[in-house]
Design a protein around this motif. Sequence first.
Motif, mmCIF file in Angstrom:
data_model
loop_
_atom_site.group_PDB
_atom_site.id
_atom_site.type_symbol
_atom_site.label_atom_id
_atom_site.label_comp_id
_atom_site.label_asym_id
_atom_site.label_seq_id
_atom_site.Cartn_x
_atom_site.Cartn_y
_atom_site.Cartn_z
ATOM 1 N N GLU A 1 -2.337 6.639 0.810
ATOM 2 C CA GLU A 1 -2.444 5.225 0.467
ATOM 3 C C GLU A 1 -1.081 4.540 0.283
ATOM 4 O O GLU A 1 -1.005 3.329 0.280
ATOM 5 N N HIS A 2 -0.021 5.310 0.097
ATOM 6 C CA HIS A 2 1.278 4.687 -0.172
ATOM 7 C C HIS A 2 1.790 3.977 1.074
ATOM 8 O O HIS A 2 1.787 4.536 2.165
ATOM 9 N N LYS A 3 2.229 2.723 0.914
ATOM 10 C CA LYS A 3 2.621 1.922 2.062
ATOM 11 C C LYS A 3 4.075 2.102 2.473
ATOM 12 O O LYS A 3 4.458 1.667 3.555
ATOM 13 N N LEU A 4 4.895 2.731 1.642
ATOM 14 C CA LEU A 4 6.323 2.812 1.937
ATOM 15 C C LEU A 4 6.806 4.219 2.215
ATOM 16 O O LEU A 4 7.863 4.397 2.829
ATOM 17 N N LEU A 5 6.064 5.234 1.767
ATOM 18 C CA LEU A 5 6.462 6.623 1.989
ATOM 19 C C LEU A 5 5.785 7.178 3.222
ATOM 20 O O LEU A 5 4.672 6.773 3.587
#
Length: 886
Positions: free
Chosen positions: A55-59
């Motif tokens: 779900e993480h948008k930057l990693l």
Amino acid sequence: MRLPEHLELLLTDEPVLDVYAYGPWRVPDGLFEQVSARIDALAADPRAAGLTTDEHKLLTLPAPLVLAETFGILAYLPGGGAIKAGSWSQLPERLLGRHLVNPAQLNSRMTRWDAPGGRWRPPVDWLIEVADRELAIDLARDALVALEGIAPLDERRAALLRLYADPPDCDVNLPKLELREHWSARADDETIALLPELLGPVGYLEWVVQGLLAAFEHLNAAAPVEESVTTHLARLLLQGSMEHVPAEMVVALGEDRYGALRERFAAERRGFKAARWQEHTQAWLARALVEGAADACRAWLDMAMRFVATVQGLPGDPWFPRTEWIPVRQFQTDLRRIFGPRRRVVNALGDTLRQVPRATPATADGASGEPQAPPIGARLVEQPEIVAALRETVAAGGTVRLLLAGPDSTGKRDAAQELGRALSLGRDPLWLTGNLFVGQRLSDAVARLHADARDSVGDRLMIIDGLDAVITDPGNGEVFAAELNRVLAIHPDLHLVALCGAAGDERIREVDPALPQQFRIAHSRPFTAEGHAELFRRAVEAAGGRVTRQAAGAAGELLALTPPVQTLRNARLARHLADQVMPRVLTRDGEPVVRKQDLPLTLDTGQTIGNPLADLTALTGLDTVKKEIALLVAGTQAARLRRDAGLKVAPPTRHMVFTGNPGTGKTMVARLLGRIYKRLGVLSSGHLVEASRAHLVGEYIGQTAPRTRRLVERALGGVLFIDEAYTLSQSALKGDYGYEAIAELVKLMEDHREDLVVVVAGYEREMKEFLAANPGLDSRFPKQIHFDDYTDPELIQVFEYLADDSGFALADGTRDRLGRMLRGTPRGSSFGNGRLMRNLLDVATARQSERIASHPSPSRRSLVTLLPEDLPPVLDKPEELLGHYL
């Protein structure tokens, strides 16, 4: 005047992390690498294995939960909405860079800053997903341990660790928000003092407002402003795009001040302009800087940013501020500009003038006294009328009323400065630019005029730079002229100099015949070749060189033949030529002497070097466009042949319409068109000025026409390219200022048809509606050129060209995969064409970087090769190609 010692790091180019609440800190060599290694070791810990999220948008996905937790901690530790600045302030990129899916480019400028949010909720945030909650808390604590050594964050980090060491007696499997309440209640006063976010959004708002008001009062004592605390808070809310005063403010202010704030907010909201507020605030902080209040400035900026982040986040936690106008970068730039080290060179003009014999008064024994200063105006070049006016004004004494009119950069401002020094009044001159009055509300403009006049009477020279623009403003110019007449009548001791453009006195006379009679009028004039030669000699000497007589003469002739471009004209051309010549001369051994052979044959101010026709031919696709441009070129060449043969030639209208979807090369062709017309002698410079509705249309009445005129003046000699021009006529409101911009543009296009080409661009259907919006538009644009979408093979060729231009080669199969992607991509009005190819290349190079970074020693070839798998994986959902990469 010095900056406080603990802030002097900000004037260096050292690696600095500057958390405003802590102060600038020099990052020790190798520390960030050590911290990054500890973070990587924690991510590789067997306890964290398999604990990931998609779900993480930057990693990079799947992202280890412990890295997601660390990312959140890094955002939280500076403080909720606190300012984090400095050349090494990009903590996620520097500590987690290889784990980021699309890391921002590292920016080492000292003026870089951001204001991260404060949403991290102890004891865990992302690790809440771990089934074993005790393990999750242990990993979160270990993430804090891994960040040890970053001094600006260590105090808050240690406070959190103390909180971990003494957890509340509660079920660790409670929901995240309930866990937060228990842990916040467990924190003692010492911990809360360091981590005020634990008070919750309302408690943190109260803490921030206390600090903000204290900083404001301290700063106001150093640099007073006519602004109450209530007005100050109302304007801060407005600049943060708040629609109302949050009810939570009653806790921070009390009922009485809260009610007063609501009333002030409603009053300030009418006519509030965030950009104007930002400009005034920047000036306020600069005044405070020179008064020695640098720390107070930083404290106010930090609290103001936290305040915006907090009120925007209500009823939740502070988050990254949206649409803020707090001038942090401007303040940091001003700090370095005012206090930073500057290169100093001796102005050769002083030595030169000291060699000129001067008349000196005789002493009693016949010896000469001290040498006298050169007479006023001696430094001006080829401006006899202005020199005479200056000398007669000083000799006459009495009140100064002088109007200087003439082309830009011909010495009018220098003359006003010399007059200010010669008058020896009690204070330095007050400079007012026309932009302070043009397009403003009439009441504001008149109030400022009267206030500045009252402040200047008797002991200060007031200078209005651009008075003709103010008086000819169709909104308020006539009334402003009447007010200026009144000011001059009621303040007979007011010294006033007005500066105008060429024929500016005549334009003023057309609006108000009485106003020019109040002034002694003098005109400046363009420079001859001899004047340009003298200006070039001075520019070279100021740079530490010398010019031979032959070189000065050749430079003068060259500059006299060089057409101006935008503001690069008259005296500025000489400095421009000196800037081009001197770097080569200074690298030579011996005395830096500029000789005739050092000068270029032509001075290309419009950056139109090269063969634009060849560049146009080399473009991918656009066959129809190339044929149309070829016809225009042929027509221009034929007209020149007829004119040379003595035949009558009617001057054509060269303005045109470009229609087509985005990314089809309209701007690129417009730029080449300017260069082509420059080469053919149709345009004097051939430069391109790009514009949109925002560049032409003002925000309130009276601002649009001056803004449109200034834009056209910038484009004279070249091409004015107005993209999405149809937005000027799309409003359903009858009074929309877009129609005023169109009317003004139509007039200016006709006035300057000899040395201006206007190109309007946009979608085909919308541009037809635009041309019908004004009766004069369609006839002003006789030529319409349509830009077709690129075909798939052409797009592949564009992609390959862009990749080659960036130093990349395409491996076998890459073109085929790109072709399959394009065949499945829907085409419509929003299809990006060449722009899509550029964005796809950006994504492909980012994925290629990630791929080669995983290899310990990649080959040279692999470093510059794009493989099929480097293209984004959207083949199964081609409609996503538009959404993700446009």
